[in-house]
Design a protein around this motif. Structure first.
Motif, PDB file in Angstrom:
ATOM      1  N   ARG A   1      -1.972  -3.048  -3.412  1.00 26.30           N
ATOM      2  CA  ARG A   1      -3.309  -2.624  -3.416  1.00 26.30           C
ATOM      3  C   ARG A   1      -3.738  -1.452  -4.185  1.00 26.30           C
ATOM      4  O   ARG A   1      -4.684  -1.297  -5.049  1.00 26.30           O
ATOM      5  N   ARG A   2      -2.648  -0.692  -4.159  1.00 28.74           N
ATOM      6  CA  ARG A   2      -2.932   0.753  -4.962  1.00 28.74           C
ATOM      7  C   ARG A   2      -2.581   0.457  -6.166  1.00 28.74           C
ATOM      8  O   ARG A   2      -3.445   1.012  -7.327  1.00 28.74           O
ATOM      9  N   GLU A   3      -1.569  -0.084  -6.780  1.00 32.44           N
ATOM     10  CA  GLU A   3      -1.224  -0.306  -8.119  1.00 32.44           C
ATOM     11  C   GLU A   3      -1.965  -1.403  -8.921  1.00 32.44           C
ATOM     12  O   GLU A   3      -2.100  -1.239 -10.138  1.00 32.44           O
TER      13      GLU A   3
ATOM     14  N   ARG B   1       4.148  -2.154   3.608  1.00 32.30           N
ATOM     15  CA  ARG B   1       4.387  -1.199   2.318  1.00 32.30           C
ATOM     16  C   ARG B   1       4.273  -1.987   1.040  1.00 32.30           C
ATOM     17  O   ARG B   1       3.593  -1.469   0.108  1.00 32.30           O
TER      18      ARG B   1
ATOM     19  N   ARG C   1       2.215  -4.522   0.825  1.00 32.30           N
ATOM     20  CA  ARG C   1       0.794  -4.917   0.591  1.00 32.30           C
ATOM     21  C   ARG C   1      -0.105  -3.444   0.111  1.00 32.30           C
ATOM     22  O   ARG C   1      -0.944  -3.610  -0.696  1.00 32.30           O
ATOM     23  N   GLU C   2       0.457  -2.397   0.514  1.00 32.73           N
ATOM     24  CA  GLU C   2      -0.075  -1.074   0.145  1.00 32.73           C
ATOM     25  C   GLU C   2       0.078  -0.811  -1.347  1.00 32.73           C
ATOM     26  O   GLU C   2      -0.797  -0.221  -2.085  1.00 32.73           O
ATOM     27  N   VAL C   3       1.461  -1.027  -1.669  1.00 28.22           N
ATOM     28  CA  VAL C   3       1.694  -0.735  -3.136  1.00 28.22           C
ATOM     29  C   VAL C   3       0.858  -1.693  -4.008  1.00 28.22           C
ATOM     30  O   VAL C   3       0.385  -1.372  -5.185  1.00 28.22           O
TER      31      VAL C   3
ATOM     32  N   SER D   1      -4.966  -4.208  -7.303  1.00 30.77           N
ATOM     33  CA  SER D   1      -6.318  -4.155  -6.800  1.00 30.77           C
ATOM     34  C   SER D   1      -6.201  -4.704  -5.354  1.00 30.77           C
ATOM     35  O   SER D   1      -5.268  -5.510  -5.178  1.00 30.77           O
ATOM     36  N   PRO D   2      -7.238  -4.654  -4.480  1.00 29.69           N
ATOM     37  CA  PRO D   2      -7.218  -5.215  -3.200  1.00 29.69           C
ATOM     38  C   PRO D   2      -7.346  -6.884  -3.352  1.00 29.69           C
ATOM     39  O   PRO D   2      -6.616  -7.526  -2.395  1.00 29.69           O
TER      40      PRO D   2
END
Length: 598
Positions: free
Chosen positions: A534-536, A528, A530-532, A538-539
């Motif tokens: 990435r989303r907020e 979670r 990592r996903e936040v 960048s990768p």
């Protein structure tokens, strides 16, 4: 900028005179100058301007009678109370140099600092009150005296700060130093008049210390005129403080903000000096209740305190009258954008919320508050007046366009530049610390950005801890802000650094989290986070390592995260930590982790 210009050469002044007799404002001798408060309810002591001046008269006369004079060092191992203020002002009155250390500091850390500068007199609390318990500090003082007496310490003044703790005077006498209780010491100066030595602008006033996380702390010497004029500028022009103002800054005597806050006397402001836990005796409402009861107009604290209120859903203005509050100042670390929004819900919406930055190095601010400008979430409002700050490319030193990230520098001389570092190699160490990275300008060691639309300043973390995976530079503050915003109930704290070992082709971003309460760390949480990110962001911002830190986040005694030491340990560099690290076991954990994840 180096060698440091001698601002206002030929003038004469005394800082204590300026603080005790504010020139821009008439203050009645019977008006309240200082209110000393502890976490224990009912322990509030008011001191008038007349009483403060009389105490400084007696104390400075006693110091003179003991043989101290201009250039001698007076140290304080004291809490934030009026006696500490009197000791500092008395030292300044006679031209001595003041250095202060909080009594919650360990003996080794105290000696790392004081052995360098060899004080002749030491003011020391007999104990402290914290988190509902009295703690004796006489044992620490005894050990400190053992080491400092051969270096010239001759006088110890013990402040009876905790009534049920012994003073330890007999033991100090047995060590061959003159030891006196504070109140009786003030009487020993006789009837000598209050006298202020008139001194050059560059005369030393304070010694403050760098964090010293990987070596002995640097003893930074600050000047009388530079400190005074810089602080008056910030208090009067940036903060709108005057005789009707009341300021409470939650700080210790070790921190630069103590020195900054007490200078508010020079504009007639009443000081509220607080010592103890910020969460006693009423939990998260303890300090807000004090702000309300004492009708505080200017409140200073740390970003960590405000995020703690946010995390726990504490909204003081819903139950307390905080209408006199005009400003809230936050420092020590960047204030997350979400906390800006929270403060305007939790406190009166008319306050000037100001995240500010500067530091021990300049005993003042590069990024300052301004009651005339809007507040933008995540940003410091403006540069300090007269501070020619800029953001430059980390490689070339060339200015970067607004909106781009880079190194924070100052391109023109400013009065509060340190005089030097203490010691034989002080000038060379001073130059190496600030002027060798970019020719001719002050390199502050922070990674920053100036907003293209707002002109505000965003602090992105220490530049020597800048993250650079795949050539993309960003600061750890960007990661911390997301953790505060999305994971405050699960993650209590974190440290984010870059790791680059000899065999690595690129830097790996490593994020270590300390969990809140009994919350478990799990692969699900890792995913979670990592996903936040990435989303907020960048990768490229996503850490390659996200792990739970088993021994807490390493911090200095002032509560600052020690990113650089962690980065070096993970990168395979041997780091010799000293007593400035508040929890050295945390760095041991990182060494062990690095050894098993090579």
């Amino acid at each position: 900028m180096f060698p440091r210009p001698d601002f206002f050469e030929g003038a004469l002044l005394n800082v204590a005179e300026n603080l005790l007799f504010p020139g821009n404002a008439e203050v009645a001798a019977s008006a309240t100058a200082v209110i000393t408060v502890t976490e224990a309810e009912g322990q509030r002591v008011s001191t008038t301007w007349a009483e403060l001046r009389e105490a400084v008269r007696g104390c400075s006369a006693a110091l003179r009678a003991a043989g101290l004079g201009p250039g001698d060092v007076v140290a304080g191992f004291v809490s934030n109370h009026v006696q500490a203020l009197v000791a500092m002002l008395s030292a300044a009155a006679l031209g001595a140099v003041w250095t202060g250390i909080s009594p919650d500091t360990g003996v080794s850390a105290v000696l790392d600092r004081l052995v360098q500068i060899e004080p002749k007199a030491l003011f020391a609390d007999n104990g402290t009150l914290y988190n509902g318990k009295s703690w004796s500090s006489t044992g620490k003082t005894s050990q400190i005296v053992d080491e400092l007496k051969p270096k010239g310490l001759a006088l110890v003044i013990v402040v009876n700060n905790v009534q049920d703790v012994a003073l330890g005077l007999d033991e100090l006498h047995s060590k061959g130093v003159a030891a006196k209780e504070y109140e009786s010491f003030l009487q020993s100066g006789g009837n000598a008049l209050l006298r202020f030595e008139q001194l050059p602008p560059s005369h030393p006033l304070y010694v403050l210390y760098s964090s010293g996380t990987t070596g002995l702390p640097k003893a930074i010497v600050h000047t009388a005129l530079g400190t005074l004029i810089q602080h008056k500028k910030e208090h009067i022009l940036h903060c709108s403080m005057g005789p009707a103002s009341r300021m409470l800054y939650y700080t210790t005597t070790s921190w630069m903000m103590w020195h900054w806050s007490i200078s508010a006397l020079a504009c007639g402001t009443t000081l509220i000096l607080y010592s103890g836990s910020p969460f006693q005796p009423h939990g998260h409402l303890s300090l807000p209740k004090l702000l309300s009861a004492l009708r505080v107009t200017h409140f200073g604290t740390s970003a960590a305190y405000l995020t703690a209120l946010e995390t726990n859903g504490v909204y003081p203005a819903r139950s307390l009258d905080l209408s006199p509050l005009q400003a809230i100042y936050s420092t020590a670390s960047p204030l997350p954008p979400s906390t800006f929004s929270f403060v305007y819900e939790a406190f009166p919406p008319h306050v000037n919320l100001a995240s500010i930055t500067g530091g021990t190095d300049i005993i003042s601010l590069f990024g300052a508050p301004c009651p005339l400008l809007p507040v933008h979430a995540g940003e410091i409002q403006c540069a300090g007046l007269g501070m020619a700050i800029a953001v430059v490319d980390p490689a070339s030193g060339a200015p970067v366009p607004p909106g781009a990230d880079g190194e924070l520098v100052c391109t023109r001389p400013f009065p509060c530049q340190p005089l030097t570092f203490w010691g034989r190699e002080g000038a060379a160490r001073y130059r190496a610390s600030y002027f060798e990275r970019f020719a001719g300008v002050w390199h502050h060691g922070d990674f920053a950005r100036v907003g293209a639309r707002t002109g505000g300043l965003t602090m992105l973390g220490r530049s020597d801890g800048v993250l650079k995976p795949a050539g993309v530079r960003f600061g750890s503050a960007e990661i911390y802000n997301l953790l505060t915003r999305f994971f405050a109930g699960e993650v209590d704290d974190a440290v984010c650094v870059g790791r680059r070992r000899d065999a690595d082709r690129d830097e790996v971003v490593c994020l270590f989290v300390a969990m809140a309460g009994d919350k478990p760390f799990s692969p699900s949480l890792r995913d979670r986070i990592r996903e936040v990110i990435r989303r907020e962001l960048s990768p490229r911002h996503v850490p390659g390592v996200i792990e739970e830190c088993g021994a807490g986040i390493p911090k200095t005694s002032n509560g600052k995260k020690i990113e650089v030491a962690v980065k070096r340990i993970l990168s395979g560099i041997d780091v010799k930590t000293n007593t400035s690290v508040a929890n050295p076991e945390a760095l041991v954990w990182f060494r062990e982790w690095a050894a098993t994840h090579s």
